[in-house]
Structure formats: structure tokens, C-alpha cells
Design a protein around this motif. Structure first.
Motif, PDB file in Angstrom:
ATOM      1  N   LYS A 172      12.331   5.122  -0.551  1.00 19.13           N
ATOM      2  CA  LYS A 172      11.956   3.749  -0.180  1.00 19.13           C
ATOM      3  C   LYS A 172      11.929   3.531   1.342  1.00 19.13           C
ATOM      4  CE  LYS A 172      12.565   2.923  -4.634  1.00 19.13           C
ATOM      5  NZ  LYS A 172      13.657   2.104  -5.177  1.00 19.13           N
ATOM      6  N   SER A 173      12.411   4.500   2.120  1.00 15.50           N
ATOM      7  CA  SER A 173      12.610   4.263   3.552  1.00 15.50           C
ATOM      8  C   SER A 173      11.311   3.906   4.261  1.00 15.50           C
ATOM      9  CB  SER A 173      13.251   5.489   4.209  1.00 15.50           C
ATOM     10  OG  SER A 173      12.428   6.629   4.057  1.00 15.50           O
ATOM     11  N   GLU A 174      10.194   4.571   3.924  1.00 10.53           N
ATOM     12  CA  GLU A 174       8.927   4.288   4.601  1.00 10.53           C
ATOM     13  C   GLU A 174       8.398   2.901   4.258  1.00 10.53           C
ATOM     14  OE1 GLU A 174       6.815   7.868   3.364  1.00 10.53           O
ATOM     15  OE2 GLU A 174       6.570   8.376   5.472  1.00 10.53           O
ATOM     16  N   VAL A 175       8.755   2.403   3.082  1.00  4.77           N
ATOM     17  CA  VAL A 175       8.317   1.057   2.691  1.00  4.77           C
ATOM     18  C   VAL A 175       9.055   0.007   3.517  1.00  4.77           C
ATOM     19  CG1 VAL A 175       8.135  -0.598   0.794  1.00  4.77           C
ATOM     20  CG2 VAL A 175       7.769   1.842   0.362  1.00  4.77           C
ATOM     21  N   TRP A 176      10.355   0.221   3.709  1.00  4.91           N
ATOM     22  CA  TRP A 176      11.146  -0.728   4.495  1.00  4.91           C
ATOM     23  C   TRP A 176      10.743  -0.713   5.969  1.00  4.91           C
ATOM     24  CZ3 TRP A 176      13.996  -4.375   2.330  1.00  4.91           C
ATOM     25  CH2 TRP A 176      14.587  -4.173   1.079  1.00  4.91           C
ATOM     26  N   SER A 177      10.203   0.392   6.445  1.00  6.76           N
ATOM     27  CA  SER A 177       9.966   0.532   7.885  1.00  6.76           C
ATOM     28  C   SER A 177       8.486   0.562   8.241  1.00  6.76           C
ATOM     29  CB  SER A 177      10.645   1.802   8.402  1.00  6.76           C
ATOM     30  OG  SER A 177      10.138   2.947   7.727  1.00  6.76           O
ATOM     31  N   VAL A 178       7.645  -0.071   7.454  1.00  4.00           N
ATOM     32  CA  VAL A 178       6.204  -0.084   7.716  1.00  4.00           C
ATOM     33  C   VAL A 178       5.917  -0.605   9.114  1.00  4.00           C
ATOM     34  CG1 VAL A 178       4.117  -1.426   7.195  1.00  4.00           C
ATOM     35  CG2 VAL A 178       5.280  -0.189   5.380  1.00  4.00           C
ATOM     36  N   TYR A 223      -0.574   5.110   8.955  1.00  6.50           N
ATOM     37  CA  TYR A 223       0.212   5.750   7.909  1.00  6.50           C
ATOM     38  C   TYR A 223      -0.705   6.603   7.044  1.00  6.50           C
ATOM     39  CZ  TYR A 223       2.891   6.479   3.707  1.00  6.50           C
ATOM     40  OH  TYR A 223       3.525   7.064   2.650  1.00  6.50           O
ATOM     41  N   HIS A 224      -0.345   7.835   6.816  1.00  2.71           N
ATOM     42  CA  HIS A 224      -1.146   8.740   5.988  1.00  2.71           C
ATOM     43  C   HIS A 224      -0.530   8.791   4.594  1.00  2.71           C
ATOM     44  CE1 HIS A 224      -3.436   9.992   9.467  1.00  2.71           C
ATOM     45  NE2 HIS A 224      -2.290  10.119  10.130  1.00  2.71           N
ATOM     46  N   GLU A 225      -1.372   8.664   3.600  1.00  2.00           N
ATOM     47  CA  GLU A 225      -0.896   8.601   2.226  1.00  2.00           C
ATOM     48  C   GLU A 225      -0.049   9.827   1.873  1.00  2.00           C
ATOM     49  OE1 GLU A 225      -4.059   7.935  -0.505  1.00  2.00           O
ATOM     50  OE2 GLU A 225      -5.026   6.445   0.760  1.00  2.00           O
ATOM     51  N   SER A 226       0.985   9.561   1.059  1.00  2.00           N
ATOM     52  CA  SER A 226       1.826  10.656   0.584  1.00  2.00           C
ATOM     53  C   SER A 226       1.019  11.543  -0.351  1.00  2.00           C
ATOM     54  CB  SER A 226       3.033  10.080  -0.166  1.00  2.00           C
ATOM     55  OG  SER A 226       3.780   9.227   0.664  1.00  2.00           O
ATOM     56  N   LYS A 227       1.208  12.821  -0.236  1.00  2.00           N
ATOM     57  CA  LYS A 227       0.471  13.765  -1.088  1.00  2.00           C
ATOM     58  C   LYS A 227       1.356  14.242  -2.227  1.00  2.00           C
ATOM     59  CE  LYS A 227      -3.039  13.488   1.650  1.00  2.00           C
ATOM     60  NZ  LYS A 227      -4.199  12.699   1.244  1.00  2.00           N
ATOM     61  N   MET A 268       0.831  -1.209   0.000  1.00  5.05           N
ATOM     62  CA  MET A 268       0.000   0.000   0.000  1.00  5.05           C
ATOM     63  C   MET A 268       0.864   1.257   0.000  1.00  5.05           C
ATOM     64  SD  MET A 268      -2.978  -1.016   2.725  1.00  5.05           S
ATOM     65  CE  MET A 268      -4.222  -2.268   2.378  1.00  5.05           C
ATOM     66  N   VAL A 269       1.889   1.277   0.846  1.00  4.66           N
ATOM     67  CA  VAL A 269       2.757   2.448   0.937  1.00  4.66           C
ATOM     68  C   VAL A 269       3.557   2.617  -0.357  1.00  4.66           C
ATOM     69  CG1 VAL A 269       4.679   3.499   2.209  1.00  4.66           C
ATOM     70  CG2 VAL A 269       2.871   2.312   3.447  1.00  4.66           C
ATOM     71  N   THR A 270       3.951   1.502  -0.966  1.00  2.00           N
ATOM     72  CA  THR A 270       4.629   1.575  -2.261  1.00  2.00           C
ATOM     73  C   THR A 270       3.752   2.256  -3.297  1.00  2.00           C
ATOM     74  OG1 THR A 270       6.039  -0.364  -1.892  1.00  2.00           O
ATOM     75  CG2 THR A 270       5.527   0.175  -4.174  1.00  2.00           C
ATOM     76  N   VAL A 271       2.488   1.865  -3.372  1.00  2.00           N
ATOM     77  CA  VAL A 271       1.570   2.482  -4.339  1.00  2.00           C
ATOM     78  C   VAL A 271       1.330   3.951  -3.986  1.00  2.00           C
ATOM     79  CG1 VAL A 271      -0.747   2.390  -5.345  1.00  2.00           C
ATOM     80  CG2 VAL A 271       0.515   0.265  -4.941  1.00  2.00           C
ATOM     81  N   ASP A 272       1.260   4.268  -2.691  1.00  2.00           N
ATOM     82  CA  ASP A 272       1.163   5.677  -2.286  1.00  2.00           C
ATOM     83  C   ASP A 272       2.300   6.478  -2.915  1.00  2.00           C
ATOM     84  OD1 ASP A 272      -0.988   5.039  -0.665  1.00  2.00           O
ATOM     85  OD2 ASP A 272       0.172   5.037   1.190  1.00  2.00           O
ATOM     86  N   HIS A 273       3.502   5.939  -2.791  1.00  6.13           N
ATOM     87  CA  HIS A 273       4.687   6.648  -3.286  1.00  6.13           C
ATOM     88  C   HIS A 273       4.695   6.727  -4.811  1.00  6.13           C
ATOM     89  CE1 HIS A 273       5.913   6.622   0.798  1.00  6.13           C
ATOM     90  NE2 HIS A 273       7.205   6.805   0.581  1.00  6.13           N
TER      91      HIS A 273
END
Length: 526
Positions: free
Chosen positions: A510-516, A522-526, A497-502
């Protein structure tokens, strides 16, 4: 494979497990990127698949659907809504102690439904049952005996005042439970699971999987339940939850449903077609080489590559750029633990329900049992009847159980013939008084490679591999094996999910994906 002229960008996804399928579904919902999922096996769901055998279904590893992330919970509910009426077992018992949806499917007439299940797991030790996690009830102390109880109490008090440096999983457990309780309930079982002593395993495994669980956490939970009627899921340690939801036909059913949804929305999920090579130009994946069912190799272009491949396989598959020798070494030496389940169809078990929980035919109420006995190699026992009555073809007259063993591919367990292994498993369960071999009606053995990424050896050099992989702009590592991280299913989903957000936001970090962390919304990246 759809090789017509592309109107949209294309994402190639390696692996049709929870992370890969979540990524494909999210891309279809939230972008105009076309996802193509390639799966090596002929099954959907990765280690969250459901195995079918002679009309019965097996949940490989046991999957409780519970998450502190509302985003994940809502996602599950979107795919498979909650039941609104009692399931077969509740109807047979004429009990209703669960909160159902006001509107939703009836599990007796619809398959696409989540069931509400009671979480009951216990430890079998000294041929007696203990609560899991260990409770501080009178029965616990009675089972342990006076001497063990005094030793455990003194050991815990000592651990409160004299903390060990958390340089190993052993010290992590001792700090939270004291040495006597650690030796009784953690030491041998942990070595069964990982094949190495807890003193050789990293404390970060405990920090991720056991998190806030300790004697203090158990006391705190007992106190809260005494004075509060409502559970705040954000505050409850995951190991202490009392209910969870579960797909009627096992976890694989949910992922098979997701795969169907992906295809209906225009995406592709292609089984028996592994990704063999990953081609890099100018620090970007340009295309991959896959091997089709017929053995033919084909090239598939991509604008994004999402990998849930084991990291050691991912590094070996990279072409077009020089992989540093140190990165190759670290990846090739990453340790894994493999897994074997024996399914036994039984007339009955030789142990009865001695709890206060009402069960059909007075059967034990557990979904799974941790086997702590030192003289057998079995690690856990699953009772599929209690996960869902619909996993068992003849729920009223048979017991369908799974005997779980942990091993390493190529070792003596892995090399044993199916018949030899099943006979050994049956004899072990008979030895500790849980079954009579004469009651076995049918049996099967299932082997799973790379089920558990391990936290020792070159794992502690993994950051060097991450740095190299992160330099490839459109490569995203997701899921348990994709990150070599012992993720729960919701963690694996969140990495996708975070990958698709990015990707949707054009964010290449990639740091937020590795540290889920599913405990932090987690709030989607804008």
C-alpha cells in the motif's frame, strides 16, 4: 444492487468522488472485476460536484483541471475532449488567444467538451488588487506603499540568510517570503481557512500544497518567460500556470459523465446508499452493510474494498476485528475544516476591470479572488462567469459569484440560518466595496462537511492508523478524505489509478498508494 450469482470478483467502492469513480472506471477498463460504487448523498463528484440552482451552476471550491501527470491529463481527455472552436465568451469578445484541438467538439453545439481557460486569480488586500501568487511588478510595490515595500525587501533578504527550523507552516512561509510578506499575505488568510494560527499547522501542508513556490521561484518564472516562448509544464510551479482546461458545465459534469460510462460498461453507481459497516474476517473485508434509500440495511459481498470515506468514519465502521484503542482515538480526533459557499446572482459588481485583459462588459477577469482584508470573514470570491460562460443562465446580463467561508461543523457559522448567513455575506462584500446589495437578484447557501483534512492534532499520529489499515489485505484507502491528505483532484485520481495497478498485478503493498506524487510519473506495476 446486482446480487445475482457472481461470475467475476467484485470491488465495493465507498464514495462517488474523483477517487472512487476513477477506481471503478479503471477496474472496468483493465480487469474483469465488477465495481459497485456506493455514495451517501444524491450527487456525483464529492466536493468536485457541480450544484445547480435556478438555471445557474456552482463549482464548489473551484477546480482547475491541470496536472503534471500525463496519465491524468490523457484520462481527462478520454472522457471529455478539448474544444476545437471558441466558446461563448470568446465569440462575444471576438478574440482567440487560446490553442484549441485540431479536431474536437464545438462548445456552442456540444456539452461534452473541455474548455481552455486563462488562469487569473488575484489577492484583494488594502482594497486593492495584487497578483496571485505575488508578483514583483511595479503595481505590487505601488499598492503596498514605500514603507511596506522596504520592510518586505529587508524581510526577504533576512529570510535568505537566517532560515527558521521548518517546524510549522508559519516558519515554512517565512523561509520562502520573509516575515513582512508572510504577515501581509499568508498569516490571516491561513487562519481564516484552517481556524488555527499557522504556527500551529504542520509545515508538511505547505510542502504539499505550496511546494516550490517562493520569491525565488517567482523571479525564476519571470526570467524564463522573458526569454522563452514555450512553457514546459513539468518545470512550472502549479500556482504559476497561465491556462487550464475546464468542463463546459463545471467539474461535476465530468464526474457525472464518468458515472454514466461506468454504468454503460456494466459497473454500478448507487447514490443515497451509504456504507455503514465493514466486516472483516482473516484480515480481509468479506462484505459491507449498506443502508438503502428506504432505510433498509443490506449486505454486499466484496473481494476488494476501496474506501474514500473519512478515516474517522472508516475506523468507526469496522466490524469483526478488534480495533486498538489508540487507533480509535487517533482516528476520532482527526481534524477537518468544513466549508460554506453563498451563491449570489448579481446585476453587476461595483468593481470594474482595470487590467489589460479584454473582458465582456469590462467585467473583472478573475476566476477567484483571495480576500485578505482583516475586517471580514470571507476567504475567497469566485466569479463563475469566468470559469465557464455556460455556468450562468444569462451570461450577458448577470454576474454569478460564490462567496466562500471556512468553518467547523457545529460552530456559530454552521448554525446560522440560511437567511442570516446570506445577509452577513452580502454585507461583508458590500463593506469592502465589491458589490451593492441592491444589485442582488437571487441567493443560495451551500454547506459542505469535511471539505479539508487538517494538518494538526492527531494528524501527526496518523501512521499508526495507516499501519492498522494496511494490515487488512484487500482494503485500499484512496482520495482526499480516504487518506486524510489535502490532495488536489489529480492526486486523488492517482491514488485510485495506482490502487488498480496493484490489484491488477496482485501487489498488496500500500505504500505507493499513500505516497502518490503527480509530479513524478508513475509507471504501472508489472
Amino acid at each position: 444492487m446486482n446480487q445475482t450469482e457472481k461470475k467475476h470478483k467484485q470491488a465495493v467502492i465507498a464514495g462517488a468522488g474523483p477517487a472512487g469513480l476513477t477506481g471503478a472506471y479503471e477496474l472496468l477498463k483493465r480487469t474483469d472485476i465488477h465495481p459497485v460504487v456506493f455514495e451517501e448523498s444524491n450527487e456525483i463528484g464529492g466536493i468536485s460536484k457541480t450544484v445547480r440552482y435556478h438555471g445557474n451552476r456552482m463549482d464548489i471550491g473551484g477546480h482547475r483541471f491541470f496536472s503534471k501527470s500525463q496519465r491524468v491529463t490523457d484520462w481527462w481527455d478520454e472522457i471529455m475532449p478539448l474544444q476545437s472552436a471558441p466558446s461563448l465568451d470568446d465569440k462575444l469578445l471576438n478574440v482567440n488567444d487560446k490553442k484549441f484541438a485540431a479536431e474536437g467538439p464545438d462548445p456552442e453545439t456540444s456539452d461534452r467538451v473541455m474548455l481552455v481557460r486563462n488562469r487569473i486569480s488575484r489577492i484583494f488586500y488594502l482594497h486593492k488588487f495584487f497578483d496571485y501568487p505575488i508578483s514583483l511588478k511595479l503595481q505590487t510595490f505601488t499598492n503596498m506603499g514605500l514603507v511596506r515595500t522596504i520592510e518586505a525587501g529587508c524581510g526577504y533578504i533576512w529570510s535568505v540568510f537566517f532560515k527558521k527550523p521548518e517546524t510549522s507552516l508559519e516558519n515554512f512561509y517565512i523561509n520562502r517570503f520573509g516575515k513582512p510578506l508572510y504577515r501581509m499575505f499568508f498569516e490571516d488568510y491561513t487562519e481564516k481557512v484552517w481556524g488555527v494560527h499557522p504556527s500551529k499547522l504542520g509545515a508538511d501542508w505547505g510542502a504539499q500544497r505550496v511546494k516550490g513556490l517562493s520569491v525565488f521561484a517567482i523571479l525564476k518564472d519571470m526570467f524564463k518567460k522573458s526569454f522563452s516562448k514555450k512553457e514546459n509544464l513539468k518545470e512550472v510551479e502549479t500556482s504559476l500556470i497561465e491556462q487550464f482546461v475546464y468542463p463546459k458545465l463545471g467539474p461535476g459534469q465530468l464526474w457525472e459523465t464518468v458515472a454514466d460510462e461506468i454504468r454503460q460498461r456494466g459497473g454500478e453507481v448507487i447514490t443515497e446508499t451509504p456504507v455503514k459497516e465493514i466486516h472483516i474476517e482473516n484480515n480481509r473485508v468479506t462484505h459491507v452493510t449498506v443502508e438503502t434509500k428506504s432505510g433498509k440495511r443490506e449486505e454486499v459481498s466484496c473481494d476488494y474494498f476501496l474506501s474514500s470515506l473519512p478515516i474517522k468514519d472508516l475506523i468507526q465502521a469496522i466490524r469483526g476485528i478488534e480495533v486498538p484503542n489508540e487507533v480509535k482515538r487517533i482516528a476520532s480526533e482527526l481534524p477537518y475544516r468544513d466549508f460554506i459557499t453563498v451563491g449570489l446572482l448579481m446585476k453587476k459588481l461595483t468593481i470594474d476591470n482595470r487590467t489589460k485583459i479584454k473582458t465582456f462588459a469590462n467585467r473583472i477577469p478573475d476566476t477567484w479572488i483571495y480576500i485578505q482584508e482583516r475586517d471580514v470573514r470571507i476567504g475567497r470570491l469566485q466569479v463563475f462567469n469566468n470559469w465557464s460562460p455556460y455556468l450562468v443562465q444569462d451570461y450577458e446580463n448577470t454576474m454569478w459569484i460564490g462567496l466562500e467561508y471556512f468553518c467547523t461543523e457545529g460552530d456559530s457559522f454552521w448554525q446560522m440560518s440560511d437567511r442570516e448567513f446570506i445577509d452577513m455575506a452580502v454585507s461583508e462584500l458590500a463593506k469592502i466595496g465589491i458589490i451593492d446589495p441592491a444589485d442582488v437578484l437571487d441567493s443560495v447557501r451551500i454547506k459542505v462537511k469535511k471539505a479539508y483534512p487538517s494538518y494538526f492534532g492527531s494528524y501527526y499520529e496518523l501512521d499508526k492508523v495507516k499501519t492498522f489499515l494496511d494490515s487488512i489485505e484487500n482494503l485500499w484507502c484512496i482520495g482526499r478524505n480516504g487518506q486524510h491528505r489535502y490532495n488536489n483532484m489529480d492526486h486523488s485520481m492517482m491514488t485510485a489509478m495506482v490502487t488498480v495497478d496493484h490489484i491488477a498485478a496482485g501487489n498488496q503493498s500500500k505504500s505507493e498508494v499513500w505516497s502518490v506524487n503527480t509530479e513524478e510519473e508513475y509507471h504501472e506495476s508489472k
